[in-house]
Design a protein around this motif. Sequence first.
Motif, PDB file in Angstrom:
ATOM      1  N   GLY A   1       4.388  81.401  23.680  1.00 22.38           N
ATOM      2  CA  GLY A   1       3.447  82.443  23.289  1.00 22.38           C
ATOM      3  C   GLY A   1       3.672  83.740  24.026  1.00 22.38           C
ATOM      4  N   LEU A   2       3.976  83.657  25.316  1.00 20.74           N
ATOM      5  CA  LEU A   2       4.210  84.861  26.100  1.00 20.74           C
ATOM      6  C   LEU A   2       5.544  85.512  25.767  1.00 20.74           C
ATOM      7  N   ASP A   3       6.543  84.701  25.404  1.00 19.91           N
ATOM      8  CA  ASP A   3       7.795  85.276  24.918  1.00 19.91           C
ATOM      9  C   ASP A   3       7.539  86.136  23.677  1.00 19.91           C
ATOM     10  N   ARG A   4       6.733  85.627  22.777  1.00 16.94           N
ATOM     11  CA  ARG A   4       6.423  86.360  21.548  1.00 16.94           C
ATOM     12  C   ARG A   4       5.570  87.598  21.842  1.00 16.94           C
ATOM     13  N   LEU A   5       4.631  87.437  22.771  1.00 15.14           N
ATOM     14  CA  LEU A   5       3.776  88.565  23.132  1.00 15.14           C
ATOM     15  C   LEU A   5       4.590  89.678  23.775  1.00 15.14           C
ATOM     16  N   ALA A   6       5.525  89.303  24.652  1.00 22.24           N
ATOM     17  CA  ALA A   6       6.368  90.304  25.297  1.00 22.24           C
ATOM     18  C   ALA A   6       7.197  91.067  24.278  1.00 22.24           C
ATOM     19  N   GLY A   7       7.585  90.382  23.212  1.00 26.25           N
ATOM     20  CA  GLY A   7       8.346  91.032  22.156  1.00 26.25           C
ATOM     21  C   GLY A   7       7.565  92.081  21.405  1.00 26.25           C
ATOM     22  N   ALA A   8       6.235  91.990  21.484  1.00 15.84           N
ATOM     23  CA  ALA A   8       5.373  92.972  20.796  1.00 15.84           C
ATOM     24  C   ALA A   8       5.089  94.178  21.669  1.00 15.84           C
ATOM     25  N   ARG A   9       5.458  94.106  22.929  1.00 15.80           N
ATOM     26  CA  ARG A   9       5.144  95.182  23.881  1.00 15.80           C
ATOM     27  C   ARG A   9       6.061  96.391  23.638  1.00 15.80           C
TER      28      ARG A   9
END
Length: 378
Positions: A370-378
């Motif tokens: 989930g955090l990998d995906r969230l970081a990709g949205a940053r």
Amino acid sequence: MEHLVNPQVKSIAISGIRRFFQLASQVEDVVSLTIGQPDFPTPEHVKEAAKRAIDDNFTVYTANAGMPELRKAAADFVKEKYHLSYDPEKEVIVTVGATEAIDIAFRTLLSPGDEVLLPAPVYPGYEPLIRLCGARPVFIDTRPFRFKLTAEALERHLTGRTKCLVLSYPANPTGVSYSREELAAIARVIRGKNMFILADEIYSEIVYGGPHVSIGEILREQTVVINGLSKSHSMTGFRIGFLFAPEDLAKQMLKVHQYNVSCASSVSQRAAVEALTKGKDDPARMREEYKKRRDYVYKRLKEAGFETVLPDGAFYFFVKIPGNANSFDFCLNLVREHKVAVVPGSAFSPFGEGYFRLSYASSMDVLKEGLDRLAGAR
């Protein structure tokens, strides 16, 4: 026939947390970091106690306030853990989850026109119950103080109509908690006034920096303490909560509880006795794992450039959204474009706008993805 519906009911809405959870669940391959549902199974010995209750045909009504042995176990638990002293016969009520405890406290003590102070951002479950009583929620903006209520901010919001302060800690959605000194300062403002504190301490066993301090220890005569087993023992579906209050208040709240639900589930009550006695230290193992997750998530969020406050407890982060994006639109884009779901901050009052809530009540593998995906949205 809709014209027959109570206007107070028509004015409230379904929780924004649940609405967004349902929306995200319809999208394929989404990593959901939304709901505050512990991912640990209920301890085996607690489940066995529930099974034995069924096998013993203990599927009957109990005393309205709950089984005497459960009330005693609950009183003993909070005395040992938080130095609270309540008479199990007269000052403890077993409820259908902490939510029912909050409901009966409000319905017993609030009258139309009363004001209830809510330090915000705040869990969305309080406001509708307040409005159903004909009372008025008054939000106190805690953002300038790292999401904590200060005595000075509290004093500024008191009026002749103030009846209650809701103090929920460790807090949902921010995870912040209070020291003994901070609670004592709040108590000094309220002591002797014609109002009460509703202390929602459902996350009291998930505190990382030291033992939880209950404001009920400091201002017992004006405090209603709410607790339960959903978070501490991963027993959300058992629906067991507790209300602790001075005798003169508890005996009135018992009337509302009696006509509302009669009593909590007998099977769940048997399981709760097991949890509070033989399982009183079960939360420690879960707490250690939550702390590891908290530290990991905090590190990942900071590395990705997100601004947040390190939580003192519970299992949530309340994260600032970069720029000026609307929280619902930002979270909707996360779901659709990045396949990760968090809760828009707007679900937690207008003072939550510009943030999102992330729940870390998930395995490390789920959190990493989930955090990998969230970081990709940053």
